[in-house]
Scaffold this motif. Structure first.
Motif, PDB file in Angstrom:
ATOM      1  N   GLY A 201      51.503   4.013   0.848  1.00 13.36           N
ATOM      2  CA  GLY A 201      52.773   3.998   0.138  1.00 13.36           C
ATOM      3  C   GLY A 201      53.501   2.679   0.117  1.00 13.36           C
ATOM      4  O   GLY A 201      54.617   2.588  -0.402  1.00 13.36           O
ATOM      5  N   ALA A 202      52.903   1.635   0.689  1.00 15.23           N
ATOM      6  CA  ALA A 202      53.563   0.329   0.730  1.00 15.23           C
ATOM      7  C   ALA A 202      53.425  -0.408  -0.599  1.00 15.23           C
ATOM      8  O   ALA A 202      52.515  -0.138  -1.393  1.00 15.23           O
ATOM      9  CB  ALA A 202      52.972  -0.511   1.858  1.00 15.23           C
ATOM     10  N   LYS A 203      54.333  -1.348  -0.814  1.00 18.69           N
ATOM     11  CA  LYS A 203      54.238  -2.269  -1.944  1.00 18.69           C
ATOM     12  C   LYS A 203      53.538  -3.525  -1.438  1.00 18.69           C
ATOM     13  O   LYS A 203      54.127  -4.305  -0.683  1.00 18.69           O
ATOM     14  CB  LYS A 203      55.636  -2.596  -2.483  1.00 18.69           C
ATOM     15  N   VAL A 204      52.306  -3.725  -1.837  1.00 22.53           N
ATOM     16  CA  VAL A 204      51.425  -4.700  -1.194  1.00 22.53           C
ATOM     17  C   VAL A 204      51.260  -5.959  -2.040  1.00 22.53           C
ATOM     18  O   VAL A 204      51.058  -5.887  -3.253  1.00 22.53           O
ATOM     19  CB  VAL A 204      50.032  -4.082  -0.923  1.00 22.53           C
ATOM     20  N   THR A 205      51.343  -7.104  -1.355  1.00 19.52           N
ATOM     21  CA  THR A 205      50.975  -8.390  -1.941  1.00 19.52           C
ATOM     22  C   THR A 205      49.781  -8.935  -1.172  1.00 19.52           C
ATOM     23  O   THR A 205      49.823  -9.046   0.049  1.00 19.52           O
ATOM     24  CB  THR A 205      52.132  -9.403  -1.865  1.00 19.52           C
ATOM     25  N   SER A 206      48.720  -9.242  -1.903  1.00 18.60           N
ATOM     26  CA  SER A 206      47.505  -9.793  -1.313  1.00 18.60           C
ATOM     27  C   SER A 206      47.407 -11.265  -1.665  1.00 18.60           C
ATOM     28  O   SER A 206      47.476 -11.640  -2.836  1.00 18.60           O
ATOM     29  CB  SER A 206      46.277  -9.040  -1.861  1.00 18.60           C
ATOM     30  N   CYS A 207      47.268 -12.115  -0.640  1.00 21.59           N
ATOM     31  CA  CYS A 207      47.140 -13.560  -0.858  1.00 21.59           C
ATOM     32  C   CYS A 207      45.819 -14.060  -0.287  1.00 21.59           C
ATOM     33  O   CYS A 207      45.396 -13.624   0.784  1.00 21.59           O
ATOM     34  CB  CYS A 207      48.283 -14.320  -0.187  1.00 21.59           C
ATOM     35  N   ASP A 208      45.206 -14.991  -0.981  1.00 18.26           N
ATOM     36  CA  ASP A 208      43.988 -15.616  -0.478  1.00 18.26           C
ATOM     37  C   ASP A 208      43.839 -16.976  -1.149  1.00 18.26           C
ATOM     38  O   ASP A 208      44.313 -17.180  -2.268  1.00 18.26           O
ATOM     39  CB  ASP A 208      42.760 -14.748  -0.767  1.00 18.26           C
TER      40      ASP A 208
ATOM     41  N   TYR B 181      57.059 -16.319   9.590  1.00 12.94           N
ATOM     42  CA  TYR B 181      58.444 -16.038   9.993  1.00 12.94           C
ATOM     43  C   TYR B 181      59.377 -16.143   8.784  1.00 12.94           C
ATOM     44  O   TYR B 181      60.248 -15.294   8.575  1.00 12.94           O
ATOM     45  CB  TYR B 181      58.856 -17.016  11.085  1.00 12.94           C
ATOM     46  N   ARG B 182      59.186 -17.173   7.989  1.00 14.59           N
ATOM     47  CA  ARG B 182      60.069 -17.434   6.840  1.00 14.59           C
ATOM     48  C   ARG B 182      60.040 -16.290   5.823  1.00 14.59           C
ATOM     49  O   ARG B 182      61.089 -15.891   5.302  1.00 14.59           O
ATOM     50  CB  ARG B 182      59.646 -18.741   6.163  1.00 14.59           C
ATOM     51  N   VAL B 183      58.871 -15.751   5.525  1.00 14.00           N
ATOM     52  CA  VAL B 183      58.772 -14.773   4.436  1.00 14.00           C
ATOM     53  C   VAL B 183      59.101 -13.346   4.884  1.00 14.00           C
ATOM     54  O   VAL B 183      59.275 -12.464   4.045  1.00 14.00           O
ATOM     55  CB  VAL B 183      57.374 -14.809   3.779  1.00 14.00           C
ATOM     56  N   LEU B 184      59.209 -13.126   6.203  1.00 17.17           N
ATOM     57  CA  LEU B 184      59.572 -11.803   6.699  1.00 17.17           C
ATOM     58  C   LEU B 184      61.085 -11.606   6.688  1.00 17.17           C
ATOM     59  O   LEU B 184      61.848 -12.545   6.917  1.00 17.17           O
ATOM     60  CB  LEU B 184      59.051 -11.598   8.121  1.00 17.17           C
ATOM     61  N   LYS B 185      61.492 -10.388   6.461  1.00 14.26           N
ATOM     62  CA  LYS B 185      62.914 -10.043   6.568  1.00 14.26           C
ATOM     63  C   LYS B 185      63.331 -10.110   8.040  1.00 14.26           C
ATOM     64  O   LYS B 185      62.485 -10.001   8.939  1.00 14.26           O
ATOM     65  CB  LYS B 185      63.154  -8.626   6.044  1.00 14.26           C
TER      66      LYS B 185
ATOM     67  N   MET C 204      48.525 -21.099   5.213  1.00 13.71           N
ATOM     68  CA  MET C 204      49.339 -21.995   6.024  1.00 13.71           C
ATOM     69  C   MET C 204      50.598 -22.442   5.293  1.00 13.71           C
ATOM     70  O   MET C 204      51.520 -22.980   5.918  1.00 13.71           O
ATOM     71  CB  MET C 204      48.515 -23.215   6.456  1.00 13.71           C
ATOM     72  N   LEU C 205      50.664 -22.208   3.967  1.00 17.83           N
ATOM     73  CA  LEU C 205      51.801 -22.679   3.176  1.00 17.83           C
ATOM     74  C   LEU C 205      52.634 -21.545   2.593  1.00 17.83           C
ATOM     75  O   LEU C 205      53.864 -21.558   2.692  1.00 17.83           O
ATOM     76  CB  LEU C 205      51.302 -23.580   2.039  1.00 17.83           C
ATOM     77  N   LEU C 206      51.977 -20.593   1.930  1.00 17.21           N
ATOM     78  CA  LEU C 206      52.668 -19.478   1.269  1.00 17.21           C
ATOM     79  C   LEU C 206      53.832 -19.975   0.419  1.00 17.21           C
ATOM     80  O   LEU C 206      54.916 -19.374   0.391  1.00 17.21           O
ATOM     81  CB  LEU C 206      53.160 -18.457   2.308  1.00 17.21           C
ATOM     82  N   ASP C 207      53.634 -21.099  -0.284  1.00 17.19           N
ATOM     83  CA  ASP C 207      54.732 -21.732  -0.995  1.00 17.19           C
ATOM     84  C   ASP C 207      55.190 -20.967  -2.239  1.00 17.19           C
ATOM     85  O   ASP C 207      56.256 -21.255  -2.789  1.00 17.19           O
ATOM     86  CB  ASP C 207      54.366 -23.177  -1.365  1.00 17.19           C
ATOM     87  N   LYS C 208      54.402 -19.972  -2.691  1.00 12.69           N
ATOM     88  CA  LYS C 208      54.827 -19.145  -3.824  1.00 12.69           C
ATOM     89  C   LYS C 208      55.526 -17.868  -3.356  1.00 12.69           C
ATOM     90  O   LYS C 208      55.941 -17.053  -4.182  1.00 12.69           O
ATOM     91  CB  LYS C 208      53.617 -18.776  -4.685  1.00 12.69           C
ATOM     92  N   ILE C 209      55.664 -17.709  -2.072  1.00 14.78           N
ATOM     93  CA  ILE C 209      56.272 -16.500  -1.508  1.00 14.78           C
ATOM     94  C   ILE C 209      57.707 -16.800  -1.098  1.00 14.78           C
ATOM     95  O   ILE C 209      57.959 -17.702  -0.298  1.00 14.78           O
ATOM     96  CB  ILE C 209      55.475 -16.005  -0.280  1.00 14.78           C
ATOM     97  N   PRO C 210      58.689 -16.064  -1.627  1.00 15.19           N
ATOM     98  CA  PRO C 210      60.101 -16.340  -1.295  1.00 15.19           C
ATOM     99  C   PRO C 210      60.459 -15.927   0.130  1.00 15.19           C
ATOM    100  O   PRO C 210      59.774 -15.112   0.762  1.00 15.19           O
ATOM    101  CB  PRO C 210      60.875 -15.505  -2.320  1.00 15.19           C
ATOM    102  N   ASN C 211      61.524 -16.488   0.629  1.00 18.67           N
ATOM    103  CA  ASN C 211      61.997 -16.207   1.985  1.00 18.67           C
ATOM    104  C   ASN C 211      62.432 -14.750   2.135  1.00 18.67           C
ATOM    105  O   ASN C 211      62.928 -14.130   1.187  1.00 18.67           O
ATOM    106  CB  ASN C 211      63.187 -17.104   2.338  1.00 18.67           C
TER     107      ASN C 211
ATOM    108  N   PHE D 167      48.454  -9.688  -6.590  1.00 15.62           N
ATOM    109  CA  PHE D 167      47.506 -10.675  -6.089  1.00 15.62           C
ATOM    110  C   PHE D 167      48.008 -12.071  -6.428  1.00 15.62           C
ATOM    111  O   PHE D 167      48.296 -12.371  -7.588  1.00 15.62           O
ATOM    112  CB  PHE D 167      46.122 -10.461  -6.711  1.00 15.62           C
ATOM    113  N   ILE D 168      48.117 -12.932  -5.397  1.00 19.06           N
ATOM    114  CA  ILE D 168      48.618 -14.297  -5.574  1.00 19.06           C
ATOM    115  C   ILE D 168      47.688 -15.263  -4.842  1.00 19.06           C
ATOM    116  O   ILE D 168      47.423 -15.093  -3.649  1.00 19.06           O
ATOM    117  CB  ILE D 168      50.053 -14.456  -5.027  1.00 19.06           C
ATOM    118  N   GLN D 169      47.228 -16.290  -5.531  1.00 18.47           N
ATOM    119  CA  GLN D 169      46.395 -17.311  -4.904  1.00 18.47           C
ATOM    120  C   GLN D 169      47.280 -18.208  -4.060  1.00 18.47           C
ATOM    121  O   GLN D 169      48.223 -18.827  -4.551  1.00 18.47           O
ATOM    122  CB  GLN D 169      45.659 -18.129  -5.982  1.00 18.47           C
ATOM    123  N   GLN D 170      47.001 -18.234  -2.731  1.00 18.49           N
ATOM    124  CA  GLN D 170      47.855 -18.946  -1.783  1.00 18.49           C
ATOM    125  C   GLN D 170      47.063 -19.403  -0.569  1.00 18.49           C
ATOM    126  O   GLN D 170      46.166 -18.698  -0.085  1.00 18.49           O
ATOM    127  CB  GLN D 170      48.978 -18.024  -1.279  1.00 18.49           C
ATOM    128  N   ASP D 171      47.417 -20.578  -0.073  1.00 15.42           N
ATOM    129  CA  ASP D 171      46.964 -21.046   1.226  1.00 15.42           C
ATOM    130  C   ASP D 171      47.846 -20.363   2.276  1.00 15.42           C
ATOM    131  O   ASP D 171      49.071 -20.470   2.239  1.00 15.42           O
ATOM    132  CB  ASP D 171      47.113 -22.568   1.292  1.00 15.42           C
TER     133      ASP D 171
END
Length: 270
Positions: A73-80, A142-146, A108-115, A102-106
């Motif tokens: 039931g979760a809203k899932v984002t998959s990064c690789d 830590y940054r992208v987690l609520k 170690m960066l997750l730079d497309k993922i908001p805080n 699905f988002i292409q991401q490193d």
């Protein structure tokens, strides 16, 4: 180096996904068996109801965990980092009508993922060997987690890293535990982090670790541990789980932990 790792996984993605049906069958039978039992217990204890929760799975690769979270039931984002890995996973999601982002991401960066977006961030077995900057990665986790969000992980136990894992009959040391790499591996570098590297860097990023477990995946888990397949394990009557027959079974194969995002303390200048 990041491009080299990306190319490696792009080239081998079809191979990685060739055995995914076994995991999908397990999901259809019992979704929690996508996780080792103790890791599932951490997830269920810390977030009893995943319905509507936002879950991020970095370095998701061919992991069935992202599918499991969706089915719970979760809203899932998959990064690789690998486009091919994501494309292959998306084909499966589209086939079953599973709404996963699905988002292409490193990782170690997750730079497309908001805080402060996600309630849970999960990494599975095999992620950290490719990571050269643990603290940088955990800082972005830590940054992208609520606030109050959870980071839950499982990994190969670092105590296994000094040994030659290809030797089934004897435990043979191939390097000191203190040597973490980098090690050349078919054009890329890999790392064998120690337990202290995980714990210290997760804590330095601002997490408070609330639970850690050292274990061997059970016979019910998607990852069958000492065997290449569930069929092989069943044919052998799971004898490799007996440490008297298999010396590797005397050692924990994996470890897992759960950590919560807490407000970072401000230390005044002395």
């Amino acid at each position: 180096m990041h491009n080299t790792i990306k190319e490696r996984f792009d080239e081998r993605s079809d191979i990685y996904f060739s055995n995914i049906q076994v995991g999908l069958d397990i999901l259809n039978e019992k979704v929690e068996n996508a996780f080792p039992a103790v890791v599932w217990d951490m997830i269920h204890q810390d977030i009893p109801d995943l319905r509507g929760k936002r879950v991020l799975v970095p370095s998701s690769g061919d992991s069935i965990m992202m599918f499991a979270f969706h089915l719970m039931g979760a809203k899932v984002t998959s990064c690789d980092i690998s486009d091919s890995q994501l494309n292959n996973a998306k084909k499966i999601a589209d086939k079953y009508g599973w709404d996963i982002e699905f988002i292409q991401q490193d990782s170690m960066l997750l730079d497309k993922i908001p805080n402060e977006t996600y309630d849970l961030l999960y990494t599975s077995n095999g992620v950290h060997v490719w990571i050269h900057d643990l603290l940088g990665m955990y800082n972005n986790f830590y940054r992208v987690l609520k606030p109050g969000g959870r980071y839950i992980m499982c990994e190969i136990h670092p105590f296994l890293r000094p040994f030659d894992m290809k030797n089934d009959d004897n435990i043979v040391v191939k390097k000191p535990y203190s040597e973490t790499g980098p090690y050349p591996n078919e054009g890329v570098f890999t790392y064998t982090w120690r337990l202290q590297d995980f714990i210290n860097n997760i804590s330095s990023a601002g997490f408070r670790i609330t639970r850690m477990e050292e274990f061997t995946p059970g016979t019910e888990c998607w990852d069958i541990g000492f065997y290449n397949s569930a069929e092989e394990a069943k044919a052998d009557n799971h004898r490799k789980y007996d440490w008297k027959l298999n010396p590797w079974a005397a050692l924990p194969q994996w470890f897992g932990l759960s950590a919560i995002k807490v407000t970072k303390s401000i230390i005044p200048n002395s």
